[in-house]
Design an enzyme around this catalytic site. Structure first.
Site, mmCIF file in Angstrom:
data_model
loop_
_atom_site.group_PDB
_atom_site.id
_atom_site.type_symbol
_atom_site.label_atom_id
_atom_site.label_comp_id
_atom_site.label_asym_id
_atom_site.label_seq_id
_atom_site.Cartn_x
_atom_site.Cartn_y
_atom_site.Cartn_z
ATOM 1 N N CYS A 100 39.593 56.753 51.238
ATOM 2 C CA CYS A 100 40.081 57.593 52.324
ATOM 3 C C CYS A 100 39.488 58.971 52.139
ATOM 4 C CB CYS A 100 41.597 57.650 52.357
ATOM 5 S SG CYS A 100 42.265 58.546 50.984
ATOM 6 N N LYS A 133 58.937 61.288 54.192
ATOM 7 C CA LYS A 133 58.008 60.210 54.577
ATOM 8 C C LYS A 133 57.638 59.360 53.365
ATOM 9 C CE LYS A 133 53.397 60.872 54.793
ATOM 10 N NZ LYS A 133 52.688 59.825 54.056
ATOM 11 N N ASN A 134 57.249 60.020 52.277
ATOM 12 C CA ASN A 134 56.767 59.266 51.126
ATOM 13 C C ASN A 134 57.869 58.477 50.434
ATOM 14 O OD1 ASN A 134 54.226 60.134 51.618
ATOM 15 N ND2 ASN A 134 54.063 61.504 49.856
ATOM 16 N N ARG A 138 40.569 55.307 46.123
ATOM 17 C CA ARG A 138 41.950 55.118 45.658
ATOM 18 C C ARG A 138 42.170 53.659 45.269
ATOM 19 N NH1 ARG A 138 45.543 58.548 49.924
ATOM 20 N NH2 ARG A 138 47.191 58.281 48.419
ATOM 21 N N ARG A 160 50.824 61.770 61.364
ATOM 22 C CA ARG A 160 51.245 60.772 60.365
ATOM 23 C C ARG A 160 52.406 61.300 59.538
ATOM 24 N NH1 ARG A 160 47.063 59.323 56.320
ATOM 25 N NH2 ARG A 160 48.966 58.389 55.519
ATOM 26 N N VAL A 206 44.511 65.346 40.523
ATOM 27 C CA VAL A 206 45.104 64.053 40.893
ATOM 28 C C VAL A 206 44.113 63.199 41.695
ATOM 29 C CG1 VAL A 206 47.012 62.904 42.099
ATOM 30 C CG2 VAL A 206 47.431 65.016 40.821
ATOM 31 N N GLN A 219 45.996 49.643 38.841
ATOM 32 C CA GLN A 219 47.243 49.780 38.073
ATOM 33 C C GLN A 219 48.377 48.947 38.693
ATOM 34 O OE1 GLN A 219 47.267 51.520 35.064
ATOM 35 N NE2 GLN A 219 45.088 51.569 35.550
ATOM 36 N N ASP A 255 49.725 67.226 47.215
ATOM 37 C CA ASP A 255 49.911 67.290 48.670
ATOM 38 C C ASP A 255 50.132 68.720 49.172
ATOM 39 O OD1 ASP A 255 49.551 64.596 48.787
ATOM 40 O OD2 ASP A 255 51.653 64.080 49.110
HETATM 41 C C1 UD1 Z 1 51.368 58.983 46.619
HETATM 42 C C2 UD1 Z 1 51.706 59.750 47.876
HETATM 43 C C3 UD1 Z 1 50.629 60.777 48.185
HETATM 44 C C4 UD1 Z 1 50.392 61.678 46.982
HETATM 45 C C5 UD1 Z 1 50.136 60.850 45.733
HETATM 46 C C6 UD1 Z 1 50.048 61.676 44.474
HETATM 47 C C7 UD1 Z 1 52.954 58.161 49.187
HETATM 48 C C8 UD1 Z 1 53.016 57.313 50.404
HETATM 49 N N1 UD1 Z 1 51.823 58.823 48.992
HETATM 50 O O1 UD1 Z 1 50.161 58.273 46.877
HETATM 51 O O2 UD1 Z 1 51.050 61.561 49.296
HETATM 52 O O3 UD1 Z 1 49.274 62.493 47.214
HETATM 53 O O4 UD1 Z 1 51.204 59.900 45.539
HETATM 54 O O5 UD1 Z 1 51.190 62.418 44.301
HETATM 55 O O6 UD1 Z 1 53.914 58.274 48.462
HETATM 56 N N2 UD1 Z 1 45.034 55.444 41.015
HETATM 57 C C9 UD1 Z 1 44.245 54.583 40.305
HETATM 58 N N3 UD1 Z 1 44.621 53.268 40.236
HETATM 59 C C10 UD1 Z 1 45.751 52.797 40.842
HETATM 60 C C11 UD1 Z 1 46.541 53.696 41.554
HETATM 61 C C12 UD1 Z 1 46.165 55.033 41.623
HETATM 62 O O7 UD1 Z 1 43.210 54.958 39.745
HETATM 63 O O8 UD1 Z 1 46.033 51.603 40.750
HETATM 64 C C13 UD1 Z 1 44.649 56.879 41.096
HETATM 65 C C14 UD1 Z 1 44.384 57.334 42.526
HETATM 66 O O9 UD1 Z 1 43.058 57.050 42.884
HETATM 67 C C15 UD1 Z 1 44.670 58.821 42.431
HETATM 68 C C16 UD1 Z 1 45.797 58.898 41.402
HETATM 69 O O10 UD1 Z 1 45.763 57.669 40.696
HETATM 70 O O11 UD1 Z 1 43.546 59.495 41.971
HETATM 71 C C17 UD1 Z 1 47.185 59.098 41.975
HETATM 72 O O12 UD1 Z 1 47.448 58.073 42.904
HETATM 73 P P1 UD1 Z 1 48.917 57.526 43.193
HETATM 74 O O13 UD1 Z 1 49.901 58.275 42.349
HETATM 75 O O14 UD1 Z 1 48.892 56.049 43.102
HETATM 76 O O15 UD1 Z 1 49.121 57.965 44.698
HETATM 77 P P2 UD1 Z 1 49.676 57.112 45.898
HETATM 78 O O16 UD1 Z 1 50.856 56.315 45.450
HETATM 79 O O17 UD1 Z 1 48.572 56.423 46.582
#
Ligand code: UD1
Length: 433
Positions: free
Chosen positions: A118, A22-23, A123, A399, A329, A127, A307
């Protein structure tokens, strides 16, 4: 209200097959927006998932032609007009934000609702925006939307990510494929889903090196074209079934699973005494009578996946002794603990760490899925809890898991999905005394 109803007692046995990730497929579908020539055909897609339906609807809302047949999604993005992602779709799924980079690269403009918080904490997308700004995009944020445009053209640059965000790496990577010159992403996420996206983009004509390491280099090209591509297996789905096999002391083979994507889980399961065989075409898990406690700490890949933190907690609850789970995380990813406590679990939380007293039996009751993985974890807990466990809020589970109930049932689990009226376990005489 629909529920999953589980009874304990079965040792899971048999073979199941891993679905596509999915991801991985969500950003691949977003990346298809970049193909200005020919169509994209992505196979091994878990087309039954709600999240896959959401991202395909999002592309359709942009005016892109998307067809779904069996496990193949075909996308024709040569021409499309809209550059605004509808709120109704983005609010359902945060990964919708991965259309931002491709839209800016293709159309020099995008308007995307802010995905918001969420159940697992705030989130932000700072970045994502920082990286895209380094490539020349400009953003305004207001009224719940982020509006981006490219005044001149995207130009390659050095991007340093403060944290190795998966989504930010994907957005910047996709935008950089059509930027003029070379982009270096430093402290990039290394997840297998990033490597899959880079392979896919390279097949479309992109020039990306280093994906899977913290240093990714992208040499921009003038255009990308459609291709045929098969998605990697879903390591989180596989990990969930591996844990299901271990907690029930079962014996399960998961076909098509890629063990090299699950090293951290495999090592921890072996430390607990579980036998895990890494085979060429899958992973074989055999449980043990005496599970040892183990500590885990979630980290970006190749660390232990956040996850799998909640499913792993069920294995820790089944172990004899005290285990720790530290979540680094996400800021608030222990919502499932309250539900486990309702099942009699003894878990104490101190900041980012949960202390899990294993070895005591759980008792079945009504519990609620608080997020996707927590929902699956509660179903797993039901496999070893005394009596009957009913899990509600199934929209979370839908989902990300294709036919969780059917898969577990095929391995011998006493599990059903039904309304209260039609649930055989609810007949008084069949309830355990
Ligand atoms: C993806 C996965 C999710 C998984 C996560 C971490 C998908 C669709 N989802 O989510 O299942 O749990 O990676 O492995 O692939 N953050 C910031 N600023 C940003 C972006 C992220 O502070 O601009 C923080 C987030 O709040 C979080 C951490 O970074 O605490 C990791 O987030 P991120 O790696 O971006 O996860 P997703 O891509 O949303």
């Amino acid at each position: 209200m629909e529920k999953i109803i589980v009874k304990s007692g079965a040792k899971l046995q048999g073979t199941i097959r891993a679905h596509g990730s999915k991801n991985s497929v969500l950003p691949l579908i977003s990346a298809s927006i970049l193909a200005s020539r020919n169509q994209v055909a992505i196979s091994n897609v878990p087309t039954g998932l709600e999240d896959v339906a959401t991202i395909t609807q999002l592309l359709q809302a942009l005016g892109i032609r998307v067809a779904v047949k069996d496990d193949v999604v075909t996308i024709q993005a040569e021409k499309f007009d809209s550059t605004e992602a509808p709120y109704e779709l983005v609010c359902k799924m945060r990964a919708s934000v991965t259309v931002l980079g491709p839209l800016l690269a293709r159309k020099k403009y995008a308007r995307v609702p802010l995905p918001g918080g969420c159940a697992i904490g705030s989130r932000p997308i700072d970045q994502h925006l920082k990286g895209l700004e380094a490539l020349g995009a400009e953003f305004t944020i207001g009224h719940g939307y982020v509006e981006g445009f490219v005044p001149d053209q995207l130009r390659g640059n050095n991007v340093y990510l403060d944290i190795p965000s998966v989504g930010a790496t994907q957005n910047i990577l996709m935008a950089a494929t059509l930027a003029k010159g070379v982009t270096n992403i430093v402290n990039a996420a290394c997840e297998p889903e990033i490597q899959d996206l880079a392979h896919f983009l390279n097949q479309m004509g992109a020039r990306i090196e280093g994906a899977g390491t913290p240093f990714i280099t992208i040499e921009g090209v003038d255009f990308l074209r459609g291709t045929e591509y098969a998605v990697i297996p879903d390591r989180i789905e596989v990990g969930t079934y591996m844990i299901a096999a271990a907690i029930t002391k079962g014996d399960v083979f998961i076909e098509h699973a890629k063990s090299k994507h699950l090293t951290s889980l495999i090592v921890k399961m072996r430390e607990m005494g579980v036998t895990v065989l890494e085979c060429e075409n899958g992973i074989h898990v055999s449980g043990t009578e005496e599970l040892k406690p183990v500590d885990i700490k979630t980290l970006p890949y190749p660390g232990f996946p956040t996850d799998l933190q909640s499913p792993m907690m069920v294995l820790q609850l089944a172990a004899n002794g005290t285990s720790m789970a530290t979540e680094t995380v996400f800021e608030d990813r222990f919502m499932h603990v309250e539900e486990f406590r309702r099942m009699g679990a003894n878990i104490k939380i101190n900041g980012q760490t949960a202390m899990i007293e294993g070895g005591h039996s759980l008792s079945g009751t009504q519990v609620m899925a608080t997020d996707l993985r927590a929902g699956a974890a509660l179903v797993l807990a039901g496999l070893i809890a005394d009596g009957v466990t009913e899990v509600s809020e199934l929209r979370h589970i839908d989902r990300g898991y294709i036919d969780l109930v059917g898969q577990l049932k095929s391995l011998g689990a006493k599990i059903d999905r039904s309304n209260k009226e039609t649930n055989p376990f609810f007949q008084k005489e069949s309830l355990p005394q």
